[in-house]
Design a protein around this motif. Structure first.
Motif, PDB file in Angstrom:
ATOM      1  N   ILE A 191       6.808   8.482   5.706  1.00 39.26           N
ATOM      2  CA  ILE A 191       5.965   8.600   6.894  1.00 39.26           C
ATOM      3  C   ILE A 191       4.578   9.073   6.463  1.00 39.26           C
ATOM      4  O   ILE A 191       4.456  10.070   5.753  1.00 39.26           O
ATOM      5  N   ASN A 192       3.537   8.348   6.909  1.00 36.12           N
ATOM      6  CA  ASN A 192       2.172   8.743   6.553  1.00 36.12           C
ATOM      7  C   ASN A 192       1.654   9.810   7.519  1.00 36.12           C
ATOM      8  O   ASN A 192       2.364  10.242   8.436  1.00 36.12           O
TER       9      ASN A 192
ATOM     10  N   GLU B  96       3.314   6.939  10.838  1.00 36.37           N
ATOM     11  CA  GLU B  96       3.770   5.560  10.684  1.00 36.37           C
ATOM     12  C   GLU B  96       4.675   5.436   9.463  1.00 36.37           C
ATOM     13  O   GLU B  96       4.497   6.139   8.471  1.00 36.37           O
ATOM     14  N   LYS B  97       5.613   4.502   9.539  1.00 41.09           N
ATOM     15  CA  LYS B  97       6.473   4.200   8.393  1.00 41.09           C
ATOM     16  C   LYS B  97       5.680   3.355   7.406  1.00 41.09           C
ATOM     17  O   LYS B  97       5.085   2.351   7.801  1.00 41.09           O
TER      18      LYS B  97
ATOM     19  N   ARG C  46      -1.655  -9.694 -13.766  1.00 43.57           N
ATOM     20  CA  ARG C  46      -2.242  -9.278 -12.488  1.00 43.57           C
ATOM     21  C   ARG C  46      -1.379  -8.183 -11.891  1.00 43.57           C
ATOM     22  O   ARG C  46      -0.149  -8.324 -11.810  1.00 43.57           O
ATOM     23  N   GLN C  47      -2.017  -7.090 -11.478  1.00 48.52           N
ATOM     24  CA  GLN C  47      -1.320  -6.033 -10.742  1.00 48.52           C
ATOM     25  C   GLN C  47      -1.827  -6.064  -9.305  1.00 48.52           C
ATOM     26  O   GLN C  47      -3.031  -5.950  -9.062  1.00 48.52           O
ATOM     27  N   TYR C  48      -0.905  -6.240  -8.371  1.00 44.87           N
ATOM     28  CA  TYR C  48      -1.239  -6.365  -6.953  1.00 44.87           C
ATOM     29  C   TYR C  48      -0.446  -5.313  -6.191  1.00 44.87           C
ATOM     30  O   TYR C  48       0.777  -5.387  -6.110  1.00 44.87           O
ATOM     31  N   TRP C  49      -1.148  -4.309  -5.638  1.00 45.19           N
ATOM     32  CA  TRP C  49      -0.514  -3.172  -4.977  1.00 45.19           C
ATOM     33  C   TRP C  49      -0.790  -3.252  -3.484  1.00 45.19           C
ATOM     34  O   TRP C  49      -1.932  -3.229  -3.052  1.00 45.19           O
ATOM     35  N   GLU C  50       0.287  -3.348  -2.720  1.00 45.78           N
ATOM     36  CA  GLU C  50       0.188  -3.445  -1.268  1.00 45.78           C
ATOM     37  C   GLU C  50       0.804  -2.207  -0.615  1.00 45.78           C
ATOM     38  O   GLU C  50       1.769  -1.647  -1.124  1.00 45.78           O
ATOM     39  N   VAL C  51       0.243  -1.827   0.530  1.00 44.93           N
ATOM     40  CA  VAL C  51       0.827  -0.788   1.372  1.00 44.93           C
ATOM     41  C   VAL C  51       1.292  -1.484   2.646  1.00 44.93           C
ATOM     42  O   VAL C  51       0.498  -2.133   3.337  1.00 44.93           O
ATOM     43  N   ILE C  52       2.570  -1.369   2.928  1.00 47.15           N
ATOM     44  CA  ILE C  52       3.163  -2.038   4.089  1.00 47.15           C
ATOM     45  C   ILE C  52       3.420  -0.978   5.152  1.00 47.15           C
ATOM     46  O   ILE C  52       4.170  -0.026   4.929  1.00 47.15           O
ATOM     47  N   THR C  53       2.796  -1.141   6.323  1.00 44.96           N
ATOM     48  CA  THR C  53       2.910  -0.178   7.418  1.00 44.96           C
ATOM     49  C   THR C  53       3.740  -0.790   8.538  1.00 44.96           C
ATOM     50  O   THR C  53       3.486  -1.919   8.957  1.00 44.96           O
TER      51      THR C  53
END
Length: 167
Positions: free
Chosen positions: A121-122, A126-127, A143-150
């Motif tokens: 939880i931020n 939010e989750k 390639r490094q691809y970093w995503e934050v999924i909310t």
């Protein structure tokens, strides 16, 4: 002398096999992330330098150690990545000089290592979870691809970097 040569020819392969059998982490599962090993210059999408990363094997091939330094030198971090045979998953534990911590888990799928954090939880309630994907490219870059999924639907990009071998 001839006897010594014959003995060496026949026993050297056996010695090599014995040494390799003592390496518990010298299997394909443990080598799945080896494409990330090396000294790298890391570039942002706009082709500016983001930083430098040294990725090495430690602990007899059982751990991949990362040492990151941003281009400004103000942001540093380190991670240990390893294959967990008990869970049949790769894990990475990241810690940086800003107090940031990530514990990622996942597996290699074709030419990509895809690791996720557990849901958390931020500060807004939010989750969220993080997904970091390393892609081995045909030209030797990564390639490094970093995503934050909310809330399981909204995706923002935290980092998109291209690793090129340092010269």
């Amino acid at each position: 002398m001839r006897y010594l040569t014959v003995v060496l020819i026949f026993t050297l392969p056996l010695l090599t096999q014995a040494q390799n059998s003592n390496c518990k982490c010298c299997t394909a599962d443990y080598n799945a992330f080896d494409f990330w090993l090396g000294n790298w210059e890391v570039f942002n999408k706009n082709e500016t330098i983001a930083g430098y990363n040294e990725i090495t094997e430690i602990q007899n091939n059982c751990v991949i150690k990362e040492n990151w330094k941003s281009a400004t030198g103000k942001y540093t971090g380190t991670s240990n990545s390893f294959y967990n045979a008990k869970t049949d998953k790769w894990e990475q534990i990241w810690v940086d000089n800003q107090g940031g911590v990530l514990h990622l888990k996942g597996n290699k799928v074709e030419n990509q290592m895809i690791l996720y954090t557990d849901e958390e939880i931020n500060e807004k309630g939010e989750k969220i979870k993080h997904r970091v994907t390393w892609t081995k490219n045909n030209d030797g870059t990564v390639r490094q691809y970093w995503e934050v999924i909310t809330n399981d639907k909204d995706i923002s990009v935290a980092f998109d970097g291209l690793y090129k071998k340092a010269k």
